[in-house]
Motif scaffolding. Sequence first.
Motif, short mmCIF file in Angstrom:
data_model
loop_
_atom_site.label_atom_id
_atom_site.label_comp_id
_atom_site.label_asym_id
_atom_site.label_seq_id
_atom_site.Cartn_x
_atom_site.Cartn_y
_atom_site.Cartn_z
N ALA A 44 0.84 -1.20 0.00
CA ALA A 44 0.00 0.00 0.00
C ALA A 44 0.87 1.25 0.00
N GLY A 45 1.96 1.21 0.76
CA GLY A 45 2.88 2.34 0.80
C GLY A 45 3.55 2.59 -0.54
N GLU A 46 3.95 1.53 -1.20
CA GLU A 46 4.58 1.68 -2.52
C GLU A 46 3.60 2.27 -3.54
N ALA A 47 2.35 1.83 -3.49
CA ALA A 47 1.34 2.36 -4.42
C ALA A 47 1.08 3.83 -4.14
N ALA A 48 0.96 4.19 -2.87
CA ALA A 48 0.72 5.58 -2.50
C ALA A 48 1.92 6.45 -2.90
N ALA A 49 3.12 5.96 -2.66
CA ALA A 49 4.32 6.71 -3.02
C ALA A 49 4.39 6.91 -4.53
#
Length: 171
Positions: A44-49
């Motif tokens: 989720a963090g990678e997608a948001a970033a």
Amino acid sequence: MTTPLSWLPLPSPPGRAEDEPASESDDQALDPVELAALHRGRDAGEAAAGWVRERASRQEDERHALALEHAAAGIERASHQEVFPGGDGQLAEELRYSLAADVLLGAAHTATLPDLAPGERMPLVAVCALAAAMPSCVHGDLPRGLTLLADGLDAATAAGHAAITATGSTG
């Protein structure tokens, strides 16, 4: 026991350098539910970033682009390297700064705001705040907390993408 997710890199536990590779025993020391939650948070963090980096790429002012790049890197780090069982649950000062709500203002001393489409400001604040909260999950029910925050991060990222679609902007 090797799980389908155990081949993915995990955050560095306390006492080990961030660039030192995780060992198989580190993966095996984690409960499979914790391991799945850690991977969920990281994804989720990678997608948001990635979404934040798309905002950075369309900035005419390089200083605003750099501020958004710092926020994206902070999201990745807060949702991955800073979340590990046994950790202190605290963000380093530079992460707190890069994930602060003033990311909406862009770089200091520019007298302009970052180029954001209508509807992108709230998702930007949300992804930063949700990522900043992720390390604190180590103090409670890590799988439950991290999964809830990852779900929120995905929803905020989707809202940011929807803002672009709704306005007909590119990015």
